[in-house]
Scaffold this motif. Structure first.
Motif, PDB file in Angstrom:
ATOM      1  N   VAL A  96      -8.096  51.350 -16.432  1.00 50.27           N
ATOM      2  CA  VAL A  96      -6.877  51.620 -17.190  1.00 50.27           C
ATOM      3  C   VAL A  96      -6.806  50.731 -18.431  1.00 50.27           C
ATOM      4  CG1 VAL A  96      -4.345  51.693 -17.042  1.00 50.27           C
ATOM      5  CG2 VAL A  96      -5.706  52.219 -15.025  1.00 50.27           C
ATOM      6  N   LEU A  97      -6.211  51.286 -19.491  1.00 51.74           N
ATOM      7  CA  LEU A  97      -5.971  50.566 -20.736  1.00 51.74           C
ATOM      8  C   LEU A  97      -4.470  50.612 -21.033  1.00 51.74           C
ATOM      9  CD1 LEU A  97      -6.960  49.267 -23.433  1.00 51.74           C
ATOM     10  CD2 LEU A  97      -7.185  51.611 -24.305  1.00 51.74           C
ATOM     11  N   VAL A  98      -3.903  49.487 -21.468  1.00 50.45           N
ATOM     12  CA  VAL A  98      -2.504  49.431 -21.898  1.00 50.45           C
ATOM     13  C   VAL A  98      -2.506  49.074 -23.373  1.00 50.45           C
ATOM     14  CG1 VAL A  98      -0.245  48.342 -21.605  1.00 50.45           C
ATOM     15  CG2 VAL A  98      -1.745  48.664 -19.608  1.00 50.45           C
ATOM     16  N   ILE A  99      -1.857  49.912 -24.190  1.00 51.48           N
ATOM     17  CA  ILE A  99      -1.795  49.692 -25.628  1.00 51.48           C
ATOM     18  C   ILE A  99      -0.356  49.850 -26.131  1.00 51.48           C
ATOM     19  CG2 ILE A  99      -4.163  50.495 -25.993  1.00 51.48           C
ATOM     20  CD1 ILE A  99      -2.969  53.118 -27.127  1.00 51.48           C
ATOM     21  N   MET A 100      -0.150  49.434 -27.367  1.00 43.19           N
ATOM     22  CA  MET A 100       1.121  49.640 -28.047  1.00 43.19           C
ATOM     23  C   MET A 100       1.053  50.988 -28.766  1.00 43.19           C
ATOM     24  SD  MET A 100       2.299  46.799 -27.041  1.00 43.19           S
ATOM     25  CE  MET A 100       3.935  47.145 -27.649  1.00 43.19           C
ATOM     26  N   PRO A 101       2.120  51.800 -28.721  1.00 41.25           N
ATOM     27  CA  PRO A 101       2.123  53.067 -29.464  1.00 41.25           C
ATOM     28  C   PRO A 101       2.324  52.814 -30.958  1.00 41.25           C
ATOM     29  CG  PRO A 101       4.253  52.741 -28.447  1.00 41.25           C
ATOM     30  CD  PRO A 101       3.374  51.589 -27.996  1.00 41.25           C
TER      31      PRO A 101
ATOM     32  N   PRO B 257      11.368  48.131 -29.281  1.00 40.20           N
ATOM     33  CA  PRO B 257      10.244  47.205 -29.368  1.00 40.20           C
ATOM     34  C   PRO B 257       9.742  46.788 -27.983  1.00 40.20           C
ATOM     35  CG  PRO B 257      11.934  46.616 -30.949  1.00 40.20           C
ATOM     36  CD  PRO B 257      12.512  47.695 -30.079  1.00 40.20           C
ATOM     37  N   GLY B 258       8.435  46.790 -27.844  1.00 43.68           N
ATOM     38  CA  GLY B 258       7.824  46.449 -26.567  1.00 43.68           C
ATOM     39  C   GLY B 258       7.378  47.664 -25.782  1.00 43.68           C
ATOM     40  N   HIS B 259       7.717  48.868 -26.253  1.00 41.74           N
ATOM     41  CA  HIS B 259       7.256  50.117 -25.648  1.00 41.74           C
ATOM     42  C   HIS B 259       5.728  50.058 -25.548  1.00 41.74           C
ATOM     43  CE1 HIS B 259       7.484  54.815 -26.117  1.00 41.74           C
ATOM     44  NE2 HIS B 259       6.421  54.476 -25.393  1.00 41.74           N
TER      45      HIS B 259
ATOM     46  N   PRO C 199      14.200  51.730 -34.136  1.00 36.28           N
ATOM     47  CA  PRO C 199      13.145  52.722 -34.384  1.00 36.28           C
ATOM     48  C   PRO C 199      12.225  52.316 -35.532  1.00 36.28           C
ATOM     49  CG  PRO C 199      15.319  53.747 -34.335  1.00 36.28           C
ATOM     50  CD  PRO C 199      15.534  52.269 -34.342  1.00 36.28           C
ATOM     51  N   GLN C 200      10.937  52.499 -35.322  1.00 33.99           N
ATOM     52  CA  GLN C 200       9.944  52.272 -36.365  1.00 33.99           C
ATOM     53  C   GLN C 200       8.865  53.336 -36.265  1.00 33.99           C
ATOM     54  OE1 GLN C 200       8.991  47.956 -35.812  1.00 33.99           O
ATOM     55  NE2 GLN C 200       9.279  47.952 -38.020  1.00 33.99           N
ATOM     56  N   ASN C 201       8.566  53.981 -37.380  1.00 39.81           N
ATOM     57  CA  ASN C 201       7.536  55.007 -37.429  1.00 39.81           C
ATOM     58  C   ASN C 201       6.905  55.005 -38.811  1.00 39.81           C
ATOM     59  OD1 ASN C 201       5.891  57.185 -37.059  1.00 39.81           O
ATOM     60  ND2 ASN C 201       7.512  58.695 -37.237  1.00 39.81           N
ATOM     61  N   PRO C 202       5.717  54.485 -38.943  1.00 35.79           N
ATOM     62  CA  PRO C 202       4.930  53.796 -37.931  1.00 35.79           C
ATOM     63  C   PRO C 202       5.330  52.319 -37.843  1.00 35.79           C
ATOM     64  CG  PRO C 202       3.662  53.920 -39.943  1.00 35.79           C
ATOM     65  CD  PRO C 202       4.980  54.640 -40.214  1.00 35.79           C
ATOM     66  N   VAL C 203       4.901  51.707 -36.761  1.00 33.89           N
ATOM     67  CA  VAL C 203       5.081  50.262 -36.604  1.00 33.89           C
ATOM     68  C   VAL C 203       3.895  49.601 -37.310  1.00 33.89           C
ATOM     69  CG1 VAL C 203       5.311  48.368 -34.956  1.00 33.89           C
ATOM     70  CG2 VAL C 203       6.180  50.630 -34.353  1.00 33.89           C
TER      71      VAL C 203
ATOM     72  N   ALA D 182       1.590  43.108 -28.681  1.00 33.02           N
ATOM     73  CA  ALA D 182       0.549  43.215 -27.650  1.00 33.02           C
ATOM     74  C   ALA D 182       0.187  41.833 -27.115  1.00 33.02           C
ATOM     75  CB  ALA D 182      -0.684  43.913 -28.208  1.00 33.02           C
ATOM     76  N   LYS D 183       0.055  40.876 -28.003  1.00 25.01           N
ATOM     77  CA  LYS D 183      -0.281  39.506 -27.604  1.00 25.01           C
ATOM     78  C   LYS D 183       0.846  38.900 -26.756  1.00 25.01           C
ATOM     79  CE  LYS D 183      -2.681  37.160 -30.418  1.00 25.01           C
ATOM     80  NZ  LYS D 183      -3.255  36.351 -31.507  1.00 25.01           N
ATOM     81  N   GLN D 184       2.084  39.159 -27.153  1.00 20.78           N
ATOM     82  CA  GLN D 184       3.239  38.639 -26.419  1.00 20.78           C
ATOM     83  C   GLN D 184       3.309  39.233 -25.006  1.00 20.78           C
ATOM     84  OE1 GLN D 184       6.867  39.114 -28.676  1.00 20.78           O
ATOM     85  NE2 GLN D 184       8.124  38.120 -27.133  1.00 20.78           N
ATOM     86  N   LEU D 185       3.112  40.539 -24.896  1.00 18.82           N
ATOM     87  CA  LEU D 185       3.131  41.173 -23.564  1.00 18.82           C
ATOM     88  C   LEU D 185       1.922  40.743 -22.737  1.00 18.82           C
ATOM     89  CD1 LEU D 185       4.314  44.818 -24.349  1.00 18.82           C
ATOM     90  CD2 LEU D 185       5.625  42.975 -23.315  1.00 18.82           C
ATOM     91  N   SER D 186       0.782  40.632 -23.380  1.00 18.86           N
ATOM     92  CA  SER D 186      -0.420  40.207 -22.665  1.00 18.86           C
ATOM     93  C   SER D 186      -0.253  38.823 -22.045  1.00 18.86           C
ATOM     94  CB  SER D 186      -1.606  40.228 -23.628  1.00 18.86           C
ATOM     95  OG  SER D 186      -2.789  39.901 -22.954  1.00 18.86           O
TER      96      SER D 186
END
Length: 142
Positions: free
Chosen positions: A35-40, A46-48, A118-122, A131-135
């Motif tokens: 499995v891979l976990v990434i940021m969309p 934020p944090g999705h 909301p941000q599109n794109p982030v 990603a670093k913070q969640l990791s």
């Protein structure tokens, strides 16, 4: 909204397959052999994060119970990391099959109870930072 029939063939060139082959960049939170976990690339909260199985699987109906359990277990670990890293008081897990499925590779959205921004794109720098913070808060097992 995207509508992809459940009987549509698996597209080996979908964005997640390309990320898994390192053909496209991604802000990676966690990765193991399955499995891979990434940021969309966009989010409402934020944090999705996205939890993506590494095998070519079109939708939930193509997964075994064991595969679903493995991926869902990892999604709960993402939710724990969101609580630890972001102070989220909870999270939602969203998964689409054909209806509203923008990418034809099964994936699970883990959406924290964070303030709606909301941000599109982030920007990539923000994706990498999150990603670093969640990791750093990712539980070794839960």
């Amino acid at each position: 909204m995207a509508f992809r029939p459940l009987d549509a063939p698996y597209d080996e060139n979908n964005p997640f397959a390309r990320i898994l082959r390192d053909e496209l960049p991604a802000s990676r939170v966690f990765e193991d052999e399955e499995v891979l976990v990434i940021m969309p690339l966009q989010w409402e909260h934020p944090g999705h994060a996205l939890v993506i199985p590494k095998w070519p699987v079109r939708h939930l109906l193509d997964m075994t119970r064991e595969e679903m359990g493995r991926v869902l277990h990892l999604a709960t670990r993402v939710g724990i990391a969101q609580q630890q890293a972001l102070g989220a008081t909870g999270f939602s897990i969203l998964q689409n099959n054909g209806r509203d499925q923008a990418v034809g590779h099964v994936h699970f959205h883990v959406i924290p109870n964070t303030e709606r921004v909301p941000q599109n794109p982030v920007p990539r720098s923000e994706l990498d930072r999150m990603a670093k913070q969640l990791s750093a808060a990712f539980p070794t097992d839960a």
